[in-house]
Scaffold this active site. Structure first.
Site, PDB file in Angstrom:
ATOM      1  N   PHE A   1       4.892   5.070  -7.045  1.00 51.93           N
ATOM      2  CA  PHE A   1       4.519   4.921  -5.634  1.00 51.93           C
ATOM      3  C   PHE A   1       4.206   6.258  -4.975  1.00 51.93           C
ATOM      4  O   PHE A   1       4.110   6.347  -3.767  1.00 51.93           O
ATOM      5  CB  PHE A   1       5.642   4.219  -4.861  1.00 51.93           C
ATOM      6  CG  PHE A   1       5.843   2.790  -5.289  1.00 51.93           C
ATOM      7  CD1 PHE A   1       4.963   1.798  -4.866  1.00 51.93           C
ATOM      8  CD2 PHE A   1       6.880   2.439  -6.131  1.00 51.93           C
ATOM      9  CE1 PHE A   1       5.130   0.475  -5.265  1.00 51.93           C
ATOM     10  CE2 PHE A   1       7.060   1.116  -6.541  1.00 51.93           C
ATOM     11  CZ  PHE A   1       6.179   0.135  -6.108  1.00 51.93           C
TER      12      PHE A   1
ATOM     13  N   VAL B   1      -0.792  10.898 -11.980  1.00 56.38           N
ATOM     14  CA  VAL B   1       0.476  10.170 -12.051  1.00 56.38           C
ATOM     15  C   VAL B   1       1.376  10.773 -13.127  1.00 56.38           C
ATOM     16  O   VAL B   1       2.501  11.204 -12.860  1.00 56.38           O
ATOM     17  CB  VAL B   1       0.219   8.664 -12.327  1.00 56.38           C
ATOM     18  CG1 VAL B   1       1.525   7.939 -12.610  1.00 56.38           C
ATOM     19  CG2 VAL B   1      -0.486   8.024 -11.135  1.00 56.38           C
TER      20      VAL B   1
ATOM     21  N   CYS C   1      -6.401   4.566  -5.478  1.00 59.37           N
ATOM     22  CA  CYS C   1      -5.616   3.330  -5.600  1.00 59.37           C
ATOM     23  C   CYS C   1      -6.019   2.195  -4.675  1.00 59.37           C
ATOM     24  O   CYS C   1      -6.160   1.060  -5.122  1.00 59.37           O
ATOM     25  CB  CYS C   1      -4.143   3.639  -5.357  1.00 59.37           C
ATOM     26  SG  CYS C   1      -3.397   4.465  -6.740  1.00 59.37           S
ATOM     27  N   PHE C   2      -6.173   2.480  -3.376  1.00 56.33           N
ATOM     28  CA  PHE C   2      -6.273   1.376  -2.424  1.00 56.33           C
ATOM     29  C   PHE C   2      -7.421   0.424  -2.748  1.00 56.33           C
ATOM     30  O   PHE C   2      -7.234  -0.776  -2.887  1.00 56.33           O
ATOM     31  CB  PHE C   2      -6.414   1.903  -0.991  1.00 56.33           C
ATOM     32  CG  PHE C   2      -5.115   2.396  -0.396  1.00 56.33           C
ATOM     33  CD1 PHE C   2      -3.923   2.249  -1.072  1.00 56.33           C
ATOM     34  CD2 PHE C   2      -5.084   2.995   0.853  1.00 56.33           C
ATOM     35  CE1 PHE C   2      -2.724   2.698  -0.543  1.00 56.33           C
ATOM     36  CE2 PHE C   2      -3.897   3.442   1.404  1.00 56.33           C
ATOM     37  CZ  PHE C   2      -2.719   3.295   0.703  1.00 56.33           C
TER      38      PHE C   2
ATOM     39  N   SER D   1      -8.945   6.324  11.161  1.00 59.21           N
ATOM     40  CA  SER D   1      -9.679   7.391  10.478  1.00 59.21           C
ATOM     41  C   SER D   1     -11.067   6.901  10.119  1.00 59.21           C
ATOM     42  O   SER D   1     -11.429   5.746  10.370  1.00 59.21           O
ATOM     43  CB  SER D   1      -8.942   7.789   9.203  1.00 59.21           C
ATOM     44  OG  SER D   1      -8.976   6.729   8.269  1.00 59.21           O
TER      45      SER D   1
HETATM   46  C1  UDX Z   1      -1.428   5.532  -2.201  1.00 60.28           C
HETATM   47  C2  UDX Z   1      -0.044   4.953  -1.873  1.00 60.28           C
HETATM   48  O1  UDX Z   1       0.386   5.479  -0.599  1.00 60.28           O
HETATM   49  C3  UDX Z   1       0.933   5.298  -2.968  1.00 60.28           C
HETATM   50  O2  UDX Z   1       2.203   4.693  -2.716  1.00 60.28           O
HETATM   51  C4  UDX Z   1       0.388   4.784  -4.298  1.00 60.28           C
HETATM   52  O3  UDX Z   1       1.254   5.118  -5.353  1.00 60.28           O
HETATM   53  C5  UDX Z   1      -0.982   5.369  -4.561  1.00 60.28           C
HETATM   54  O4  UDX Z   1      -1.865   5.055  -3.459  1.00 60.28           O
HETATM   55  P1  UDX Z   1      -2.565   7.929  -2.041  1.00 60.28           P
HETATM   56  O5  UDX Z   1      -3.833   7.197  -2.283  1.00 60.28           O
HETATM   57  O6  UDX Z   1      -2.254   9.134  -2.855  1.00 60.28           O
HETATM   58  O7  UDX Z   1      -1.312   6.954  -2.213  1.00 60.28           O
HETATM   59  O8  UDX Z   1      -2.544   8.421  -0.506  1.00 60.28           O
HETATM   60  P2  UDX Z   1      -2.206   7.727   0.902  1.00 60.28           P
HETATM   61  O9  UDX Z   1      -1.382   8.676   1.676  1.00 60.28           O
HETATM   62  O10 UDX Z   1      -1.676   6.369   0.748  1.00 60.28           O
HETATM   63  O11 UDX Z   1      -3.647   7.678   1.617  1.00 60.28           O
HETATM   64  C6  UDX Z   1      -4.687   6.855   1.158  1.00 60.28           C
HETATM   65  C7  UDX Z   1      -5.873   6.949   2.099  1.00 60.28           C
HETATM   66  O12 UDX Z   1      -5.584   6.351   3.353  1.00 60.28           O
HETATM   67  C8  UDX Z   1      -6.306   8.377   2.419  1.00 60.28           C
HETATM   68  O13 UDX Z   1      -7.703   8.459   2.448  1.00 60.28           O
HETATM   69  C9  UDX Z   1      -5.715   8.625   3.792  1.00 60.28           C
HETATM   70  O14 UDX Z   1      -6.409   9.612   4.514  1.00 60.28           O
HETATM   71  C10 UDX Z   1      -5.879   7.243   4.413  1.00 60.28           C
HETATM   72  N1  UDX Z   1      -4.948   6.995   5.522  1.00 60.28           N
HETATM   73  C11 UDX Z   1      -3.611   6.988   5.301  1.00 60.28           C
HETATM   74  C12 UDX Z   1      -5.455   6.703   6.789  1.00 60.28           C
HETATM   75  O15 UDX Z   1      -6.672   6.692   7.004  1.00 60.28           O
HETATM   76  N2  UDX Z   1      -4.580   6.428   7.807  1.00 60.28           N
HETATM   77  C13 UDX Z   1      -3.222   6.414   7.616  1.00 60.28           C
HETATM   78  O16 UDX Z   1      -2.487   6.141   8.594  1.00 60.28           O
HETATM   79  C14 UDX Z   1      -2.720   6.702   6.326  1.00 60.28           C
HETATM   80  P1  ADP Z   2      -4.091   8.691 -12.612  1.00 57.66           P
HETATM   81  O1  ADP Z   2      -4.453   9.030 -11.194  1.00 57.66           O
HETATM   82  O2  ADP Z   2      -3.833   7.214 -12.812  1.00 57.66           O
HETATM   83  O3  ADP Z   2      -3.019   9.551 -13.171  1.00 57.66           O
HETATM   84  P2  ADP Z   2      -6.091  10.273 -13.998  1.00 57.66           P
HETATM   85  O4  ADP Z   2      -7.525   9.970 -14.248  1.00 57.66           O
HETATM   86  O5  ADP Z   2      -5.739  11.420 -13.104  1.00 57.66           O
HETATM   87  O6  ADP Z   2      -5.425   8.916 -13.480  1.00 57.66           O
HETATM   88  O7  ADP Z   2      -5.362  10.552 -15.378  1.00 57.66           O
HETATM   89  C1  ADP Z   2      -5.398   9.714 -16.480  1.00 57.66           C
HETATM   90  C2  ADP Z   2      -5.389  10.578 -17.743  1.00 57.66           C
HETATM   91  O8  ADP Z   2      -5.251   9.714 -18.869  1.00 57.66           O
HETATM   92  C3  ADP Z   2      -6.668  11.380 -17.970  1.00 57.66           C
HETATM   93  O9  ADP Z   2      -6.349  12.762 -18.090  1.00 57.66           O
HETATM   94  C4  ADP Z   2      -7.242  10.815 -19.287  1.00 57.66           C
HETATM   95  O10 ADP Z   2      -7.832  11.829 -20.105  1.00 57.66           O
HETATM   96  C5  ADP Z   2      -5.990  10.269 -19.961  1.00 57.66           C
HETATM   97  N1  ADP Z   2      -6.256   9.225 -20.950  1.00 57.66           N
HETATM   98  C6  ADP Z   2      -6.982   8.097 -20.787  1.00 57.66           C
HETATM   99  N2  ADP Z   2      -6.960   7.357 -21.915  1.00 57.66           N
HETATM  100  C7  ADP Z   2      -6.203   8.033 -22.815  1.00 57.66           C
HETATM  101  C8  ADP Z   2      -5.790   7.782 -24.150  1.00 57.66           C
HETATM  102  N3  ADP Z   2      -6.141   6.665 -24.782  1.00 57.66           N
HETATM  103  N4  ADP Z   2      -5.026   8.693 -24.759  1.00 57.66           N
HETATM  104  C9  ADP Z   2      -4.645   9.818 -24.098  1.00 57.66           C
HETATM  105  N5  ADP Z   2      -4.975  10.112 -22.840  1.00 57.66           N
HETATM  106  C10 ADP Z   2      -5.745   9.231 -22.192  1.00 57.66           C
END
Ligand code: UDX
Ligand code: ADP
Length: 474
Positions: A161, A14, A275-276, A268
Site C-alpha cells: 500500500f 514496489v 496504480c489508480f 487537481s
Molecule cells: C497509490 C496508493 O495511494 C497506494 O496505497 C498504492 O499502493 C499505490 O497507488 P501512488 O500512486 O504512489 O499510490 O500515489 P498517491 O499519493 O495515491 O497519488 C496518486 C495520484 O493522485 C497522484 O497523481 C496524486 O497527485 C493524485 N492525488 C492524490 C490528487 O490529485 N489529489 C489527492 O488528494 C491525492
Molecule cells: P512496480 O511499480 O510494480 O514495482 P516496476 O516496473 O517499477 O513496477 O518494476 C517491476 C520490475 O520487475 C522491473 O524492474 C522489471 O524488469 C522486473 N521484472 C518483470 N518481469 C520479470 C521477470 N520475469 N523476472 C525478473 N524481473 C522481472
C-alpha cells in the site's frame, strides 16, 4: 520454518523499497532482490539508485552488502530463499482479450514458472504485485503442478500500500499490513511466517490476515476508493468554478466530518501513477466478466471523470490563450505524476503535453527529478504517429524553472513540487511575454500575490480575480 533468506523478483518501485525496508528492519534476514534488467540492478548497486524516493538512499547504503543484495542471478537466490516475493509489473494489456483494461499477468506467470523449475525445497511464494482478484490461482496451479517430494509451495497475497514519494514512511508506519492465504493449517502456518517478518517492526494488531481472494480484492478496492475520492472532489471543482465557490474551502468543510476525513480531497489536474487507473480498469474488466455491468459502469465513471478533468484543464489553457497556441512557448512546471518522485507513469503532465503539442505549442519543461530521456520517451510513446525528431523540435527540457519560463506566454503547473511555491514569480513574470498566464493545475501558488504581480491566473475549483493589467487591456 523460520525465514532466514528472502528473495524478491522485481527491483522496481514496489520490490526495491519494500525489500530494502525488510533488510533494514530485519538484520537477521538476508534479502536478495533480483531483476532481469541488468541496468536496473547496476543502478541499485551504484550510488545513484534507479528510483528517487526520499530516505531510501540512506537505508540502502546501510544494508547493501550486509544483508541486502541486488542481482540478476536469480536461480541461486530462489534456491536459497525460504520466502519469495513476486514484485514484477502488471501493466494493462495492450493487445488481445481485455486489451486496454485487463492486467497483463505474463510477468507474474513467468516468475511462477521460474520458481517452479528452480526450487529445490519448500517455499512460501508471496504475490506482492497488484493483481486482479483470483490471480494467485494461476500461481498456485503452476506451483502445485510442480510439487515434488521435499518441494512444496504455499502462496500468499501481501499487497503493498505504499505511496510513491512517502514510501519510506508508509513502510515504516503502515496503517496496516494485509496478508491473505489458504484457509488450511499449511496456509495458516505460511501466514504466520510472514507475520513474523513484519512483526520485527510492526505491531501485530496492525497485521490483518484474510483469505487470499479478500486480500487481492482489498488492494484493488482501496485504490478504487482513493481514486474515487479524487474524481469526486474534481467533479465538485467544476461546480465551484461555475458558481464562485472555492474547492479548498469545500474540501476543508467536508473533510472535518470524521466520517469523510480530510485526506485525498485535493482537487487537481487529475490523478496519475501506475496504480489508480490500472486498478480501476481492472476492476471494471473483472466486473464485466462477472456480468456485473452496473458495477463496471460505476467504477468506469471514476476513470471518465479523471480523463475529463485532464482534458478540461488542457482545454482551458488553449481557450485562455485566445484559442490559439500555435508556435506559442509554454512552460510546463513538473512532469512527474506527483511530487517527491521521478516516476511519470500515467502522469497528467503527459496528457496535457500531448494536448498542447497537438495544438501546435512549443513546450519548455522543467521537473526537478524526471530525467530528460524519460520525458522524451513518454512524449514520443504518447504520440506514436509523430516522428520522434519532430517531437524533439517542439519540446525542450530545462534544468531550472526560470529558464523554462523565459519568453513564455504561459506557465502550466502539473506537479505540486514544493519548490514551485517559493520561486521568484516577479522575476519570472518580468522574463515572460505579456499578457503572462499561469495555470495552476495543483492549486499550490499564492494566486492573489500572482495577480498583484500581473499574472492572469487560472486554477482548479476556484475563480481567481483577473489581473488589473489584463482588465485594462480588455
Ligand atoms: C497509490 C496508493 O495511494 C497506494 O496505497 C498504492 O499502493 C499505490 O497507488 P501512488 O500512486 O504512489 O499510490 O500515489 P498517491 O499519493 O495515491 O497519488 C496518486 C495520484 O493522485 C497522484 O497523481 C496524486 O497527485 C493524485 N492525488 C492524490 C490528487 O490529485 N489529489 C489527492 O488528494 C491525492
Ligand atoms: P512496480 O511499480 O510494480 O514495482 P516496476 O516496473 O517499477 O513496477 O518494476 C517491476 C520490475 O520487475 C522491473 O524492474 C522489471 O524488469 C522486473 N521484472 C518483470 N518481469 C520479470 C521477470 N520475469 N523476472 C525478473 N524481473 C522481472
Amino acid at each position: 520454518m523460520v525465514i532466514k533468506k528472502i528473495c524478491c523478483i522485481g527491483a522496481g518501485y514496489v520490490g526495491g523499497p519494500t525489500c530494502s525496508m525488510i533488510a533494514y528492519k530485519c538484520p537477521d534476514i538476508q534479502v536478495t532482490v533480483c531483476d532481469r534488467n541488468d541496468e536496473r540492478i547496476d543502478q541499485w548497486n551504484s550510488h545513484k539508485l534507479p528510483i528517487y524516493e526520499p530516505g531510501l538512499d540512506d537505508i540502502v547504503k546501510e544494508c547493501r552488502g550486509r544483508n541486502l543484495f541486488f542481482t540478476t542471478d536469480m536461480d541461486p537466490a530462489i534456491k536459497e530463499a525460504d520466502l519469495i516475493f513476486i514484485s514484477v509489473n502488471t501493466p494493462t494489456k495492450t493487445f488481445g482479450v481485455g486489451k486496454g483494461r485487463a492486467a497483463d499477468l505474463k510477468f507474474v506467470e513467468s516468475c511462477a514458472r521460474k520458481i517452479a523449475s528452480v526450487a529445490n525445497g519448500p517455499k512460501i511464494v508471496v504475490e506482492k504485485s497488484t493483481v486482479p482478484v483470483r490471480s494467485a490461482e494461476s500461481i498456485i496451479n503452476i506451483l502445485k503442478a510442480n510439487t515434488r517430494p521435499g518441494v512444496e509451495f504455499q502462496v500468499l497475497s501481501n499487497p503493498e500500500f505504499l505511496s510513491e514519494g512517502t514510501a519510506i514512511n508508509d513502510l515504516t508506519n503502515p496503517d496496516r499490513v494485509l496478508i491473505g492465504g489458504e484457509t488450511t493449517p499449511e496456509g495458516a502456518r505460511a501466514i504466520e511466517e510472514l507475520c513474523w517478518v513484519y512483526s520485527h517492526w510492526i505491531n501485530r494488531d496492525r497485521i490483518i490476515t484474510t483469505n487470499t481472494w479478500s486480500s487481492e480484492l482489498s488492494k484493488l478496492t482501496a485504490n478504487a476508493f482513493l481514486a474515487q475520492r479524487i474524481s469526486s472532489i474534481n467533479a465538485i471543482s467544476m461546480v465551484c468554478e461555475a458558481t464562485g465557490a472555492d474547492i479548498t474551502e469545500v474540501a476543508k468543510a467536508i473533510g472535518t466530518d470524521s466520517r469523510i476525513g480530510p485526506k485525498f480531497l485535493q482537487a487537481s489536474v487529475g490523478f496519475g501513477g501506475s496504480c489508480f487507473q490500472k486498478d480501476l480498469l481492472n476492476l471494471v474488466y473483472i466486473s464485466e466478466c462477472l456480468n456485473l455491468s452496473e458495477v463496471a459502469a460505476y467504477w468506469q465513471q471514476v476513470i471518465d471523470m479523471n480523463e475529463y478533468q485532464k482534458s478540461r484543464f488542457a482545454g482551458k489553457v488553449v481557450e485562455r490563450l485566445f484559442n490559439t497556441i500555435t508556435d506559442k512557448r509554454i512552460a510546463m512546471f513538473g512532469f512527474a505524476f506527483k511530487k517527491n518522485t521521478g516516476d511519470t507513469r500515467e502522469s497528467p503532465a503527459i496528457y496535457v503535453s500531448k494536448y498542447l503539442l497537438e495544438e501546435g505549442a512549443k513546450l519548455h519543461i522543467y521537473d526537478p527529478k524526471v530525467e530528460e530521456k524519460q520525458i522524451f520517451f513518454d512524449l514520443v510513446t504518447m504520440m506514436p504517429t509523430e516522428d520522434p525528431e519532430g517531437v524533439k523540435e517542439l519540446v525542450k527540457v530545462h534544468s531550472d524553472a526560470y529558464s523554462a519560463a523565459k519568453d513564455a506566454h504561459a506557465i502550466v503547473i502539473c506537479t505540486e513540487w514544493d519548490e514551485f511555491t517559493t520561486l521568484d514569480y516577479q522575476k519570472i513574470y518580468d522574463s515572460m511575454l505579456k499578457p503572462a498566464f499561469l495555470f495552476d493545475g495543483r492549486k499550490i501558488c499564492d494566486h492573489e500575490a500572482l495577480v498583484k504581480i500581473g499574472f492572469h491566473v487560472e486554477t482548479i475549483g476556484k475563480r481567481v480575480s483577473r489581473s488589473p493589467l489584463l482588465r485594462v487591456m480588455a
